[in-house]
Write an enzyme that holds these catalytic residues in place. Structure first.
Site, PDB file in Angstrom:
ATOM      1  N   SER A 182       0.825  -1.214   0.000  1.00 44.75           N
ATOM      2  CA  SER A 182       0.000   0.000   0.000  1.00 44.75           C
ATOM      3  C   SER A 182       0.857   1.261   0.000  1.00 44.75           C
ATOM      4  CB  SER A 182      -0.907   0.013   1.233  1.00 44.75           C
ATOM      5  OG  SER A 182      -1.651  -1.176   1.313  1.00 44.75           O
TER       6      SER A 182
HETATM    7  N1  SAH Z   1      -0.786  -4.020   3.771  1.00 46.45           N
HETATM    8  C1  SAH Z   1      -0.317  -4.824   2.660  1.00 46.45           C
HETATM    9  C2  SAH Z   1      -1.336  -4.741   1.556  1.00 46.45           C
HETATM   10  C3  SAH Z   1      -1.291  -5.841   0.585  1.00 46.45           C
HETATM   11  S1  SAH Z   1      -2.539  -5.694  -0.693  1.00 46.45           S
HETATM   12  C4  SAH Z   1       0.992  -4.231   2.201  1.00 46.45           C
HETATM   13  O1  SAH Z   1       1.140  -3.019   2.334  1.00 46.45           O
HETATM   14  O2  SAH Z   1       1.846  -4.955   1.706  1.00 46.45           O
HETATM   15  C5  SAH Z   1      -3.839  -6.657  -0.047  1.00 46.45           C
HETATM   16  C6  SAH Z   1      -3.548  -8.114   0.215  1.00 46.45           C
HETATM   17  O3  SAH Z   1      -4.789  -8.746   0.538  1.00 46.45           O
HETATM   18  C7  SAH Z   1      -2.984  -8.883  -0.976  1.00 46.45           C
HETATM   19  O4  SAH Z   1      -1.764  -9.457  -0.585  1.00 46.45           O
HETATM   20  C8  SAH Z   1      -4.041  -9.968  -1.244  1.00 46.45           C
HETATM   21  O5  SAH Z   1      -3.496 -11.205  -1.666  1.00 46.45           O
HETATM   22  C9  SAH Z   1      -4.746 -10.095   0.088  1.00 46.45           C
HETATM   23  N2  SAH Z   1      -6.119 -10.617   0.044  1.00 46.45           N
HETATM   24  C10 SAH Z   1      -7.102 -10.340  -0.847  1.00 46.45           C
HETATM   25  N3  SAH Z   1      -8.229 -11.008  -0.519  1.00 46.45           N
HETATM   26  C11 SAH Z   1      -7.950 -11.717   0.612  1.00 46.45           C
HETATM   27  C12 SAH Z   1      -8.712 -12.597   1.424  1.00 46.45           C
HETATM   28  N4  SAH Z   1      -9.974 -12.888   1.161  1.00 46.45           N
HETATM   29  N5  SAH Z   1      -8.110 -13.143   2.506  1.00 46.45           N
HETATM   30  C13 SAH Z   1      -6.814 -12.862   2.809  1.00 46.45           C
HETATM   31  N6  SAH Z   1      -6.043 -12.040   2.061  1.00 46.45           N
HETATM   32  C14 SAH Z   1      -6.596 -11.462   0.981  1.00 46.45           C
END
Ligand code: SAH
Length: 219
Positions: A69
């Site tokens: 993010s």
């Molecule tokens: N805070 C993290 C954001 C990653 S983006 C960072 O800054 O690195 C959001 C993440 O949510 C992705 O890695 C995606 O694979 C995960 N995601 C999406 N749907 C999901 C679900 N149903 N359960 C668990 N993770 C999920």
């Protein structure tokens, strides 16, 4: 600090510029949040080839169609959680582990769920370098939350559901706070405070763009 942070080299000027120009400038001034950003240089949570861009003002790809993010959004969401240090936090969407690391410093325990197995490994490795010990990783669909570890003082999601999952509302403690993006194309960042099982206060913070939450039947 009881982690290995001080021994890791990093681009201090770029990190301080990020804090000043992207975060403080936009109104996040909590010294606890800013210090947490200093303890975990973002360059340790991006892919090797993206290191030169680690402190830029936006999300970056971490592979698997997912992103780390934008720094400001991580800081804002952390600030909105209003952590005192004693909380048990549920995070949905571990991704790179950047937000997770910051939560680990400001809360007591973090339970984090990620649906992509390779990203769980990526995040674990990223956090290991800092000696973080109070994070529990779960590789599964986060839509159902973690009923076996509920209730939680705080819930934060980095993936946007179409509407707030009832499971998460249920797993939030009374008086607890949940921060998450909600919506399909246009999403709003919401802060939900649970008064009791029937009553929730909803604050609309700002329009955002997150990846969609993978639903139970799509994972
Ligand atoms: N805070 C993290 C954001 C990653 S983006 C960072 O800054 O690195 C959001 C993440 O949510 C992705 O890695 C995606 O694979 C995960 N995601 C999406 N749907 C999901 C679900 N149903 N359960 C668990 N993770 C999920």
């Amino acid at each position: 600090m009881s982690n290995h942070f001080n021994s890791l080299p990093y681009n201090k000027n770029a990190l301080e510029d990020m804090i000043k120009n992207q975060i403080v400038y936009r109104g996040v001034s909590s010294s606890k949040v800013l210090d947490a950003l200093r303890k975990f240089p973002r360059e340790y949570f991006v892919r090797e080839k993206d290191k030169p861009y680690a402190y830029t003002d936006g999300p970056l790809s971490i592979g698997y169609n997912q992103t780390i993010s934008q720094p400001y959004i991580v800081a804002l969401m952390t600030d909105l959680l209003d952590l005192s240090g004693n909380e048990k936090v549920l995070e949905i969407g571990t991704g790179s582990g950047y937000q997770t690391a910051i939560l680990s410093l400001l809360a007591k325990e973090v339970y984090t769920i990620e649906v992509v197995p390779a990203l769980v490994d990526f995040a674990k490795n990223n956090l290991k370098r800092f000696g973080v010990q109070n994070v529990h990783f779960f590789c599964k669909n986060g839509y159902e939350g973690l009923p076996e570890h509920a209730p939680f003082d705080r819930i934060i999601s980095a993936a946007a559901p179409k509407k707030i999952p009832e499971t998460w509302k249920k797993q939030l403690k009374k008086g607890g706070i949940m921060v998450l993006p909600v919506g399909i194309v246009y999403q709003d960042l919401l802060r939900i405070t649970k008064i009791d099982d029937q009553h929730f206060v909803e604050e609309n913070i700002l329009p955002v763009r997150f990846v969609p939450l993978v639903k139970e039947d799509e994972s």
